[in-house]
Design a protein around this motif. Structure first.
Motif, PDB file in Angstrom:
ATOM      1  N   ASN A  95       0.919  -1.233   0.099  1.00 54.09           N
ATOM      2  CA  ASN A  95      -0.068  -0.051   0.035  1.00 54.09           C
ATOM      3  C   ASN A  95       0.930   1.258   0.102  1.00 54.09           C
ATOM      4  N   ASP A  96       0.714   1.906  -0.948  1.00 50.33           N
ATOM      5  CA  ASP A  96       1.718   3.157  -1.239  1.00 50.33           C
ATOM      6  C   ASP A  96       0.596   4.341  -0.746  1.00 50.33           C
ATOM      7  N   ARG A  97       0.606   5.023   0.419  1.00 54.49           N
ATOM      8  CA  ARG A  97      -0.454   5.677   0.620  1.00 54.49           C
ATOM      9  C   ARG A  97      -0.292   7.407   0.034  1.00 54.49           C
ATOM     10  N   GLU A  98       0.950   7.280  -0.225  1.00 55.71           N
ATOM     11  CA  GLU A  98       1.434   8.888  -0.623  1.00 55.71           C
ATOM     12  C   GLU A  98       0.401   8.951  -2.040  1.00 55.71           C
ATOM     13  N   HIS A  99       0.511   8.105  -2.916  1.00 50.79           N
ATOM     14  CA  HIS A  99       0.070   8.182  -4.132  1.00 50.79           C
ATOM     15  C   HIS A  99      -1.372   7.419  -4.327  1.00 50.79           C
ATOM     16  N   ASP A 100      -1.891   6.830  -3.192  1.00 55.09           N
ATOM     17  CA  ASP A 100      -3.262   6.262  -3.616  1.00 55.09           C
ATOM     18  C   ASP A 100      -3.336   4.983  -4.424  1.00 55.09           C
ATOM     19  N   GLU A 101      -2.192   4.202  -4.322  1.00 60.30           N
ATOM     20  CA  GLU A 101      -2.278   3.231  -5.118  1.00 60.30           C
ATOM     21  C   GLU A 101      -1.906   1.735  -4.280  1.00 60.30           C
TER      22      GLU A 101
END
Length: 122
Positions: free
Chosen positions: A111-117
């Motif tokens: 989960n890459d929360r910075e990029h919502d991916e």
């Protein structure tokens, strides 16, 4: 038997926008169904797989269903198409319990929360 693909990108943000409309506009249809042009065979195969996944998602997923339900259904469709890795472009972060449920149905999730991916290994 379908050839596996290393990675497919699915824009869940766009899906939610299109699925909430009564009907597709010409621009939506053209964007999702147009031919890949002069791309090489591997890119054409990738485009075909992503287009097939989008069309099947249009028939199964719904903006009226929960994100968790939609994403689990999308994962099942992707597995059936031979996708090994599914990159989801999300309009927002999922709740921790939704992520836990998705983790139970995949080998790995990043989960890459910075990029919502979300990157899901199937």
């Amino acid at each position: 038997m379908k050839k596996p693909s290393s990675s497919v990108v699915f824009d869940y943000t766009s899906f939610l926008g299109v699925s909430s409309q009564q009907k597709w506009t010409f621009v939506d249809a053209f964007h999702h169904l147009s031919s890949p042009g002069d791309e090489d065979e591997q890119q054409a195969d990738q485009y075909e797989l992503e287009s097939r996944l989008w069309r099947k998602a249009q028939n199964v997923l719904s903006s009226r269903k929960s994100d968790e339900c939609n994403l689990l259904a999308l994962m099942a469709i992707a597995r059936a198409e031979g996708v090994e890795e599914l990159k989801l472009l999300m309009p927002y972060d999922l709740e921790p319990d939704q992520l836990s449920s998705i983790r139970e149905h995949s080998r790995d999730i990043i989960n890459d929360r910075e990029h919502d991916e979300l990157l899901i290994t199937l």
